[in-house]
Design a protein around this motif. Structure first.
Motif, PDB file in Angstrom:
ATOM      1  N   SER A 262      10.509 -41.756 -54.808  1.00 43.95           N
ATOM      2  CA  SER A 262      10.430 -41.890 -53.349  1.00 43.95           C
ATOM      3  C   SER A 262       8.988 -41.892 -52.873  1.00 43.95           C
ATOM      4  O   SER A 262       8.568 -42.772 -52.099  1.00 43.95           O
ATOM      5  CB  SER A 262      11.196 -40.737 -52.684  1.00 43.95           C
ATOM      6  N   ARG A 284      11.582 -50.606 -55.462  1.00 40.56           N
ATOM      7  CA  ARG A 284      12.814 -50.117 -54.806  1.00 40.56           C
ATOM      8  C   ARG A 284      14.041 -50.877 -55.272  1.00 40.56           C
ATOM      9  O   ARG A 284      15.145 -50.297 -55.381  1.00 40.56           O
ATOM     10  CB  ARG A 284      12.648 -50.257 -53.277  1.00 40.56           C
ATOM     11  N   PHE A 290      19.674 -44.329 -53.984  1.00 42.12           N
ATOM     12  CA  PHE A 290      18.403 -43.953 -53.365  1.00 42.12           C
ATOM     13  C   PHE A 290      18.665 -43.318 -52.003  1.00 42.12           C
ATOM     14  O   PHE A 290      19.603 -43.703 -51.281  1.00 42.12           O
ATOM     15  CB  PHE A 290      17.524 -45.196 -53.216  1.00 42.12           C
ATOM     16  N   SER A 292      18.756 -42.789 -48.344  1.00 40.92           N
ATOM     17  CA  SER A 292      18.626 -43.727 -47.224  1.00 40.92           C
ATOM     18  C   SER A 292      17.597 -43.254 -46.201  1.00 40.92           C
ATOM     19  O   SER A 292      17.000 -44.061 -45.481  1.00 40.92           O
ATOM     20  CB  SER A 292      19.985 -43.923 -46.539  1.00 40.92           C
ATOM     21  N   ASP A 295      14.432 -44.679 -47.260  1.00 42.50           N
ATOM     22  CA  ASP A 295      14.397 -46.092 -46.881  1.00 42.50           C
ATOM     23  C   ASP A 295      13.930 -46.250 -45.438  1.00 42.50           C
ATOM     24  O   ASP A 295      13.185 -47.191 -45.106  1.00 42.50           O
ATOM     25  CB  ASP A 295      15.788 -46.727 -47.051  1.00 42.50           C
ATOM     26  N   ASP A 296      14.358 -45.349 -44.557  1.00 47.95           N
ATOM     27  CA  ASP A 296      13.908 -45.390 -43.158  1.00 47.95           C
ATOM     28  C   ASP A 296      12.390 -45.274 -43.071  1.00 47.95           C
ATOM     29  O   ASP A 296      11.732 -46.028 -42.340  1.00 47.95           O
ATOM     30  CB  ASP A 296      14.544 -44.227 -42.363  1.00 47.95           C
ATOM     31  N   LEU A 313      13.836 -55.083 -47.703  1.00 47.19           N
ATOM     32  CA  LEU A 313      14.331 -53.715 -47.841  1.00 47.19           C
ATOM     33  C   LEU A 313      15.633 -53.535 -47.065  1.00 47.19           C
ATOM     34  O   LEU A 313      16.592 -52.920 -47.551  1.00 47.19           O
ATOM     35  CB  LEU A 313      13.282 -52.719 -47.343  1.00 47.19           C
ATOM     36  N   SER A 317      18.886 -52.184 -48.963  1.00 42.25           N
ATOM     37  CA  SER A 317      19.286 -50.805 -48.693  1.00 42.25           C
ATOM     38  C   SER A 317      20.742 -50.700 -48.229  1.00 42.25           C
ATOM     39  O   SER A 317      21.239 -51.546 -47.480  1.00 42.25           O
ATOM     40  CB  SER A 317      18.371 -50.203 -47.610  1.00 42.25           C
ATOM     41  N   ASN A 319      21.608 -48.613 -46.186  1.00 38.84           N
ATOM     42  CA  ASN A 319      21.458 -48.175 -44.795  1.00 38.84           C
ATOM     43  C   ASN A 319      21.626 -49.376 -43.869  1.00 38.84           C
ATOM     44  O   ASN A 319      20.694 -50.152 -43.664  1.00 38.84           O
ATOM     45  CB  ASN A 319      20.087 -47.521 -44.605  1.00 38.84           C
TER      46      ASN A 319
END
Length: 454
Positions: A262, A284, A290, A292, A295-296, A313, A317, A319
């Motif tokens: 991360s 990634r 992973f 989320s 990811d934000d 991304l 993702s 998300n």
């Protein structure tokens, strides 16, 4: 037999020295041919469920053409070894050929020579598949034969240990320790020592004055501590790439490694290098499960500096909020602005992740349709896509159907129809038919077109 008998008799008769020499040479050759034919019959009768019959026939034919000459036998058995066939077949070829023409080759020497021949290839070649086959064969042989082994883990380690401290085969370094630990009987001491060699090798070119010992990498906690100390001093993309390789090499059994990944992606995304966003998404793409929330954070960093990577991304993702955010942003952009953040790799991600139905009412949709008129060019980010699809770069073409325009169209049209977008599916096929009249898809796909006119 009759020829050999006659030559033997002629040799015993009174004749010139030259004549006797000729008969002796002929007798020697005939004896070799006879023994070779006998061994050939023996090989032809061998059959097993663990080897393809056509492959076995090819190998026997190659043995036949060799006339048991040691150089040609060496080439043949190394081929058998690299194919990952059971050790018993290497032993069979060596034993039978030795009865025809004497040689000093052993199963051990052949396995070691086969590994070395792979390592002598160009440094960019991915050798992991071939080496894994050999390790699997040796492992199976060891478990089956136990005290009667013809080749052992120690014999393999003699060749592969130096690789762990070498920078030549960077692709292999990422997987070698995993393969050795998976197939060979490594002691904990051997494993830790090899891990230390690999860690030193990976860091040597981009990190100076780093003194490492086994204590630095012997536990997940010590690995994590070492990683973050290196990350703090990483300013260049080369250093960040070294840390990426390091995490790919270390055993992925530690929960703390997820935090390492991360932070590595966050730091990479925020780096000032022009390709930092692209590199962050490539890393990634290969990670599963992973966080989320991370990811934000990465998304917000990329959105300021690299909208193309931010979009990629959002597509990768789980998300869904990220993709919704990008859709709203794209809805406020001009066609030219959208085209500037869409490349072939992004479109392939859209298609693979099956996001196209969600993008129907955005400018992206027309770009995807245009992209589907032809097979992609060679400007794809193969590393990113292969990590996303969990395949090698050599397998990428098949996974993305890059050799079949009709199959790509058919799958995309079916995806749209399954989402209830029948008209769009038909329009897509008609659009491509206008550019490629000879493109044929399955009958069901063409029925989509007809539904528009009912």
């Amino acid at each position: 037999d009759r020829l050999i008998e006659n030559c033997t008799k002629r040799q015993l008769t009174k004749s010139s020295a030259q004549s006797q020499s000729n008969f002796a040479e002929l007798l020697k050759k005939l004896t070799i041919y006879k023994q070779h034919l006998e061994t050939l019959v023996s090989l032809s009768l061998q059959s097993s469920d663990d080897i393809d019959k056509e492959l076995w026939i090819d190998l026997v034919q190659e043995y036949d053409l060799s006339l048991a000459q040691p150089e040609k036998i060496s080439t043949l058995v190394q081929k058998v070894c690299i194919l990952g066939l059971p050790i018993m077949y290497i032993n069979s070829f060596l034993h039978l050929s030795n009865s025809t023409q004497h040689h000093i080759m052993t199963v051990k020497s052949i396995v070691q020579q086969s590994l070395q021949s792979l390592l002598d290839k160009e440094s960019g070649d991915d050798l992991s598949n071939e080496i894994e086959k050999i390790l699997m064969s040796v492992s199976t042989h060891e478990k089956k034969e136990q005290d009667k082994c013809l080749v052992t883990s120690s014999d393999v380690l003699e060749v592969l240990k130096p690789v762990c401290s070498s920078t030549k085969h960077s692709n292999l370094n990422k997987t070698l320790l995993h393969l050795l630990n998976k197939y060979l009987s490594l002691s904990q001491e051997d494993f830790t020592l090899l891990l230390l060699y690999q860690t030193r090798s990976i860091l040597s070119s981009n990190f100076t004055n780093v003194e490492l010992s086994t204590e630095d990498i012997s536990t997940p906690e010590s690995q994590s501590k070492l990683f973050f100390s290196l990350l703090e001093r990483s300013a260049s993309m080369k250093q960040l790439q070294s840390l990426t390789t390091l995490l790919q090499t270390w055993p992925n059994s530690s929960i703390s490694l997820s935090e390492c990944w991360s932070q590595l992606i966050i730091v990479t995304a925020g780096n000032s290098h022009v390709n930092s966003g692209k590199k962050a998404i490539t890393i990634r793409a290969g990670l599963r499960n992973f966080d989320s929330k991370v990811d934000d954070e990465i998304f917000n960093i990329l959105l300021k500096s690299d909208k193309m990577s931010a979009l990629q991304l959002a597509l990768i993702s789980p998300n869904q909020g990220l993709l919704s955010h990008m859709r709203k942003m794209i809805g406020q952009m001009s066609q030219e602005e959208v085209a500037a953040i869409i490349d072939s790799t992004t479109i392939e991600i859209i298609l693979h992740q099956k996001h196209l139905p969600k993008l129907i009412n955005t400018p992206i949709y027309s770009l995807v349709c245009s992209h589907l008129r032809n097979l992609p060019s060679d400007d794809l980010n193969d590393e990113l896509l292969s990590r996303l699809l969990c395949c090698s770069e050599r397998e990428l073409k098949d996974h993305l159907c890059l050799s079949s325009l009709s199959r790509r169209l058919n799958e995309t049209a079916i995806e749209l129809e399954d989402a209830g977008l029948t008209i769009e599916a038909g329009s897509l096929l008609l659009l491509v038919q206008e550019s490629h009249p000879l493109v044929k898809t399955v009958n069901n796909a063409f029925q989509i077109v007809k539904k528009q006119f009912k």
